[in-house]
Design a protein around this motif. Structure first.
Motif, PDB file in Angstrom:
ATOM      1  N   ALA A  28      50.784  83.686  63.526  1.00 11.15           N
ATOM      2  CA  ALA A  28      51.329  82.405  63.981  1.00 11.15           C
ATOM      3  C   ALA A  28      50.913  82.083  65.413  1.00 11.15           C
ATOM      4  O   ALA A  28      50.688  80.925  65.762  1.00 11.15           O
ATOM      5  CB  ALA A  28      52.853  82.423  63.864  1.00 11.15           C
ATOM      6  N   THR A  72      48.622  78.315  65.348  1.00 16.65           N
ATOM      7  CA  THR A  72      49.247  77.079  65.799  1.00 16.65           C
ATOM      8  C   THR A  72      48.457  76.440  66.944  1.00 16.65           C
ATOM      9  O   THR A  72      48.228  75.226  66.954  1.00 16.65           O
ATOM     10  CB  THR A  72      50.693  77.338  66.250  1.00 16.65           C
ATOM     11  N   PRO A  83      51.579  71.185  64.849  1.00 19.16           N
ATOM     12  CA  PRO A  83      51.033  72.385  64.192  1.00 19.16           C
ATOM     13  C   PRO A  83      51.958  73.001  63.149  1.00 19.16           C
ATOM     14  O   PRO A  83      51.510  73.400  62.068  1.00 19.16           O
ATOM     15  CB  PRO A  83      50.791  73.342  65.363  1.00 19.16           C
ATOM     16  N   ALA A  84      53.262  73.092  63.454  1.00 23.23           N
ATOM     17  CA  ALA A  84      54.176  73.722  62.501  1.00 23.23           C
ATOM     18  C   ALA A  84      54.483  72.814  61.321  1.00 23.23           C
ATOM     19  O   ALA A  84      54.810  73.294  60.232  1.00 23.23           O
ATOM     20  CB  ALA A  84      55.467  74.131  63.196  1.00 23.23           C
ATOM     21  N   THR A 125      50.388  76.211  58.837  1.00 26.65           N
ATOM     22  CA  THR A 125      50.323  75.169  59.858  1.00 26.65           C
ATOM     23  C   THR A 125      49.615  73.978  59.236  1.00 26.65           C
ATOM     24  O   THR A 125      48.941  74.102  58.218  1.00 26.65           O
ATOM     25  CB  THR A 125      49.540  75.635  61.104  1.00 26.65           C
TER      26      THR A 125
END
Length: 458
Positions: free
Chosen positions: A271, A275, A333-334, A444
């Motif tokens: 992660a 991201t 991004p998330a 993402t």
């Protein structure tokens, strides 16, 4: 997109469940979501600001108003993070369950308290040189006129920055193992179309997809374990995040287990770089198609900096920061945050039963014209302090908010404010692929096709 009015239930009855679209028996609204995941939330928003939807074995609400989003994010005792237990039972998948992303309650609080000092602003300043060096190496590898796939190049760059900053090791031949694992996890989170049909099969079903996933993740687990063992053999040579995780707290009341260390490494390695790579990809896609904004950025870089940025320079890079924030508004991004109601409660005037999953779709809220005029336009000036102060707090939340706000937020912003100026000074990107690619909602947000650009060195 404009959502409906906030308020109580349609008849003023606070015991009323939120409105929402009709679904099919057993499937609920899953067929609508799989067909068009991001568009599904645009349709939900037409029902109001708190909207009910259903999936197999899952009752959920999607939340579209910043005030209600704040109610959720700022009240972790009522809205805990959803750790996808229902899906794990169906699919027999479990990824880093003891990592910071999926732990809850007291276990999460201990972990967060233990790890937070590594992400303090004073500690982050020491990472500046690693960010500059990694970006310089990448630019040096490019030939003038070379065609590159920037989403892949930025993934490689952010992984290098992460490992050299937080973990103080060079991956070497292990880099591909981590990249492969990131790709598999991205694909596993893609619930659109045919991808969803295969992913709904449990992991023990010997499909090509499941066999590949098992092979890649086994190799990744072995790599992580080898990194931990190598560090344990040389405990006094390093002062980084992994060393911190291997130590006990001063009062000796808390020490991370091997499983926790393993799962934290997975969380940060995957992660932590994907991201930021996503943010860089869309930042440069938008700059390549908005010449005036690109020139404004280049002007700031040439006037505010004498050379590569340092930590002391970052407060002067206001245009750079606004460009990055606007890119993350348009392409967060998330993509979406997930919570779960731990008790029966009320939200926006509606009753939310215990166990309801709460979906906070950033990509829909960030595109709401109540908070952002002409939301489909790239306008970094939205993020001047004056304009930001006029918006509700949670109209923009790429890093979440409240106690569970992304622990790496300051690291990511610092990284963007190093990489973007260096690239703006040293190269010009000529876009060769679509200026507006479709976007897939995976681990993402990802462009549905590679973003290809030609590098013109300055």
């Amino acid at each position: 997109m404009t959502g409906g009015d906030a308020g109580s239930g349609p008849n003023g009855d606070a015991d009323e469940l939120p409105p929402g679209p009709d679904g099919l028996p057993v499937l609920g609204n899953a067929h609508q979501y799989v067909r068009r995941p991001m568009g599904f939330f645009d349709e939900l928003a037409k029902y109001g600001d708190v909207v009910r939807c259903e999936f197999p074995r899952i009752d959920a609400v999607a939340v579209f108003h910043p005030d209600h989003i704040g109610d959720v994010l700022l009240d972790p005792s009522t809205y805990e993070r959803w750790n996808f237990d229902e899906l794990k039972e169906i699919l027999d998948y479990e990824i880093a369950p003891r990592g910071l992303t999926f732990t809850r309650g007291e276990e999460w609080r201990r972990q967060r308290h233990f790890l937070q000092p590594m992400f303090g602003l004073d500690r982050l300043e020491g990472f500046s040189s690693a960010m500059v060096a990694a970006t310089d190496r990448l630019v040096a590898e490019w030939d003038d006129g070379e065609e590159v796939v920037i989403n892949e190049e930025f993934s490689r760059l952010t992984l290098s920055i992460l490992t050299n900053s937080l973990f103080d090791f060079d991956l070497g031949e292990r880099r591909q193992v981590i990249t492969d694992a990131a790709d598999e996890l991205q694909a596993m989170a893609d619930m659109s179309g045919l991808a969803a049909a295969e992913l709904l099969l449990p992991s023990w079903v010997p499909t090509h997809r499941n066999r590949r996933y098992t092979r890649v993740m086994d190799a990744f687990d072995e790599t992580v374990d080898a990194l931990v063992e190598r560090r344990r053999a040389n405990p006094d040579r390093y002062d980084d995040l992994l060393t911190t995780m291997l130590e006990r707290e001063d009062d000796h009341e808390y020490a991370m287990s091997d499983e926790e260390i393993h799962d934290h490494l997975i969380t940060f390695l995957i992660a932590g770089h994907e991201t930021t790579a996503t943010a860089l990809t869309f930042t440069w896609l938008l700059l390549a198609t908005n010449e005036d904004e690109r020139r404004r950025l280049e002007t700031e870089v040439t006037t505010a900096l004498d050379g590569p940025p340092t930590a002391d320079d970052l407060p002067e890079l206001a245009v750079t920061e606004r460009v990055a924030k606007e890119a993350m508004r348009m392409y967060p991004p998330a993509g979406m945050l997930f919570r779960e109601a731990t008790e029966e409660t009320r939200l926006g005037g509606y009753r939310i039963p215990e166990g309801t999953k709460v979906l906070l779709p950033q990509f829909t809220v960030h595109a709401d014209d109540r908070w952002f005029e002409a939301p489909d336009r790239f306008r970094p000036e939205r993020f001047t302090p004056e304009r930001s102060d006029r918006r509700p707090e949670f109209a923009y939340f790429p890093f979440g908010g409240g106690p569970h706000q992304c622990i790496g937020m300051h690291f990511a912003m610092m990284e963007l404010k190093h990489v973007v100026p260096i690239l703006a000074r040293r190269v010009r990107f000529e876009l060769l692929s679509s200026p507006a690619p479709d976007v897939n909602m995976e681990l993402t947000l990802q462009p549905s096709e590679d973003v290809r650009m030609r590098v013109h060195k300055r």
